[in-house]
Design an enzyme around this catalytic site. Sequence first.
Site, PDB file in Angstrom:
ATOM      1  N   LEU A   1       6.747  -8.770   9.659  1.00  0.00           N
ATOM      2  CA  LEU A   1       5.761  -7.800   9.174  1.00  0.00           C
ATOM      3  C   LEU A   1       5.003  -8.529   8.076  1.00  0.00           C
ATOM      4  O   LEU A   1       5.621  -9.207   7.254  1.00  0.00           O
ATOM      5  CB  LEU A   1       6.453  -6.575   8.571  1.00  0.00           C
ATOM      6  CG  LEU A   1       7.074  -5.564   9.529  1.00  0.00           C
ATOM      7  CD1 LEU A   1       7.908  -4.554   8.754  1.00  0.00           C
ATOM      8  CD2 LEU A   1       6.007  -4.857  10.345  1.00  0.00           C
ATOM      9  N   ASP A   2       3.685  -8.394   8.042  1.00  0.00           N
ATOM     10  CA  ASP A   2       2.957  -9.107   6.994  1.00  0.00           C
ATOM     11  C   ASP A   2       3.247  -8.485   5.628  1.00  0.00           C
ATOM     12  O   ASP A   2       3.849  -7.422   5.529  1.00  0.00           O
ATOM     13  CB  ASP A   2       1.457  -9.225   7.309  1.00  0.00           C
ATOM     14  CG  ASP A   2       0.728  -7.900   7.273  1.00  0.00           C
ATOM     15  OD1 ASP A   2       0.861  -7.165   6.283  1.00  0.00           O
ATOM     16  OD2 ASP A   2      -0.010  -7.610   8.232  1.00  0.00           O
ATOM     17  N   GLU A   3       2.813  -9.166   4.597  1.00  0.00           N
ATOM     18  CA  GLU A   3       3.149  -8.795   3.219  1.00  0.00           C
ATOM     19  C   GLU A   3       2.762  -7.351   2.888  1.00  0.00           C
ATOM     20  O   GLU A   3       3.486  -6.644   2.196  1.00  0.00           O
ATOM     21  CB  GLU A   3       2.427  -9.763   2.273  1.00  0.00           C
ATOM     22  CG  GLU A   3       2.820  -9.647   0.830  1.00  0.00           C
ATOM     23  CD  GLU A   3       2.164 -10.707  -0.051  1.00  0.00           C
ATOM     24  OE1 GLU A   3       2.415 -10.673  -1.256  1.00  0.00           O
ATOM     25  OE2 GLU A   3       1.407 -11.560   0.472  1.00  0.00           O
TER      26      GLU A   3
END
Length: 194
Positions: free
Chosen positions: A48-50
């Site tokens: 999952l991106d930041e």
Amino acid sequence: MKHYHFIVNKPFGMLSQITSGEDRQLRKKRFLSELYDFPEGIMPIGRLDEKSEGLLLMTTDGKLSDIINSLGIEKEYLVQLDGLISSQELEKLSEGVSIGIFGEKYITKPCMVKFLKIAPTLPEAHSSLRIGRHRPTSWISITLKEGKYRQIRKMTAAVGFPTVRLVRIRIGIIDLETMIPGDVSPTSINLESI
């Protein structure tokens, strides 16, 4: 060899990795290692991106991670959009849209998209998310069987509705249930349990 598996509710603003080899990142970023004393060799299954939140599976079994990533298992996301999306754009999203992946054009696979009339009950959004500052927002649910780099954000932007909040709530039959951001739960994962 015994393998370990965990379900994590990844908070906003944290990278989907245990640590970094870069000093600059270590000083400026948050890592999964601050949530739990994970065993040696742990890795996320997918990412999952930041700025995305929600369900992340972790394992010490690299082979299982590869199999799960290649199987096309359903992943469900709750997505808050900047603006009030119409049924035409929902249909475009579900049929597949053209996005850029590392400089190449890519048509997303058909997926399940639902408009949510009532906003989902979620923990409070991070204060840095500029939700509803300029125009109203709408919520949709998207279920994919693929996971390209920042795919959902690129898909919603392609139909004119940038993603302002993104929460993964399910991978296969595993869901977040009552976990709050930052929770880590040891679990047993095998292909039948996903």
